[in-house]
Design a protein around this motif. Structure first.
Motif, PDB file in Angstrom:
ATOM      1  N   UNK A 291      61.878   8.149 -13.311  1.00  0.00           N
ATOM      2  CA  UNK A 291      63.220   7.013 -13.725  1.00  0.00           C
ATOM      3  C   UNK A 291      64.315   7.461 -15.406  1.00  0.00           C
ATOM      4  N   UNK A 292      63.856   8.745 -15.695  1.00  0.00           N
ATOM      5  CA  UNK A 292      65.089   8.929 -16.679  1.00  0.00           C
ATOM      6  C   UNK A 292      64.633  10.264 -16.330  1.00  0.00           C
TER       7      UNK A 292
ATOM      8  N   UNK B 202      59.047   7.617 -16.891  1.00  0.00           N
ATOM      9  CA  UNK B 202      59.283   6.572 -15.956  1.00  0.00           C
ATOM     10  C   UNK B 202      57.311   5.270 -15.916  1.00  0.00           C
ATOM     11  N   UNK B 203      57.847   4.159 -16.164  1.00  0.00           N
ATOM     12  CA  UNK B 203      56.858   3.154 -16.415  1.00  0.00           C
ATOM     13  C   UNK B 203      55.987   3.445 -15.692  1.00  0.00           C
ATOM     14  N   UNK B 204      54.471   2.750 -16.250  1.00  0.00           N
ATOM     15  CA  UNK B 204      53.317   3.350 -15.049  1.00  0.00           C
ATOM     16  C   UNK B 204      52.912   1.503 -14.940  1.00  0.00           C
ATOM     17  N   UNK B 205      52.050   0.876 -14.333  1.00  0.00           N
ATOM     18  CA  UNK B 205      51.355   0.095 -14.118  1.00  0.00           C
ATOM     19  C   UNK B 205      49.402   0.294 -14.081  1.00  0.00           C
ATOM     20  N   UNK B 206      49.145   1.566 -13.313  1.00  0.00           N
ATOM     21  CA  UNK B 206      47.795   1.674 -13.005  1.00  0.00           C
ATOM     22  C   UNK B 206      47.599   3.549 -13.830  1.00  0.00           C
ATOM     23  N   UNK B 207      46.954   4.153 -14.614  1.00  0.00           N
ATOM     24  CA  UNK B 207      47.118   4.754 -15.396  1.00  0.00           C
ATOM     25  C   UNK B 207      46.043   6.215 -14.760  1.00  0.00           C
ATOM     26  N   UNK B 208      46.633   7.213 -14.452  1.00  0.00           N
ATOM     27  CA  UNK B 208      46.113   8.361 -13.608  1.00  0.00           C
ATOM     28  C   UNK B 208      44.708   8.342 -13.883  1.00  0.00           C
TER      29      UNK B 208
END
Length: 188
Positions: free
Chosen positions: A92-93, A165-171
């Motif tokens: 995202x950036x 970038x924001x995430x919902x599920x962590x690797x």
């Protein structure tokens, strides 16, 4: 690790162990200049020899990302440009990390250590907010044309492009080699 030992870990130790490199699958949530500045302000309390604070950062907001990605990708051979442009448009950036490069090798090592510590602090602080980070050192960070695009001075080095970038599920977690295997005690 036993459940009891895991429960006794401090919150900081838990964050250190949970932190991951988030390389893709970002949400559409905007990474703002204000959040990045706030995280950098706290991260700047990293150790720094002689209080040199040998770092500076260039933030590339999502509104500027496509233009930036095209310019950086243009420094690659023509057959790789589309791939590199797509790669650079994934986060995202960006936060471009730049280090002062002294003539003295000792200070060079100290400066690199300082900016590395600061970037780790930034990463941990971002992780708390579900802001994904990955520190990239792709070939373009060494490219003179990219330094020109970013106005990197002669006495500076691009340490890396920090993808954000924001995430919902962590690797998924990747196991570490036990430290005991890389530890010894000096004996005279």
């Amino acid at each position: 690790m036993s459940e009891l030992v895991e429960k006794q870990k401090s919150e900081l130790a838990k964050i250190i162990r949970e932190r991951r490199a988030v390389k893709n699958n970002y949400t559409d949530k905007e990474v703002t200049e204000e959040v990045v500045l706030e995280l950098l302000d706290d991260a700047s309390w990293a150790p720094t020899h002689g209080m040199r604070q040998p770092w500076r950062f260039i933030f590339v907001h999502q509104d500027q990302k496509a233009d930036f990605a095209k310019k950086v990708a243009s420094t690659y051979p023509e057959d790789k440009q589309e791939n590199r442009e797509n790669f650079l448009n994934e986060p995202n950036a960006f936060l471009v990390a730049i280090m002062e490069v002294p003539d003295n090798q000792k200070q060079w090592d100290e400066n690199f250590g300082a900016i590395s510590c600061m970037l780790q602090n930034f990463w941990l602080l971002a992780w708390e907010r579900k802001l994904g980070v990955v520190w990239r050192t792709n070939p373009h960070v060494y490219e003179e044309k990219v330094k020109e695009i970013l106005d990197v001075k002669e006495n500076e080095k691009i340490v890396g492009f920090v993808h954000l970038g924001y995430f919902e599920e962590a690797p998924k977690k990747k196991e570490r080699i036990p430290v005991k295997e890389k530890f010894s005690v000096y004996k005279a």
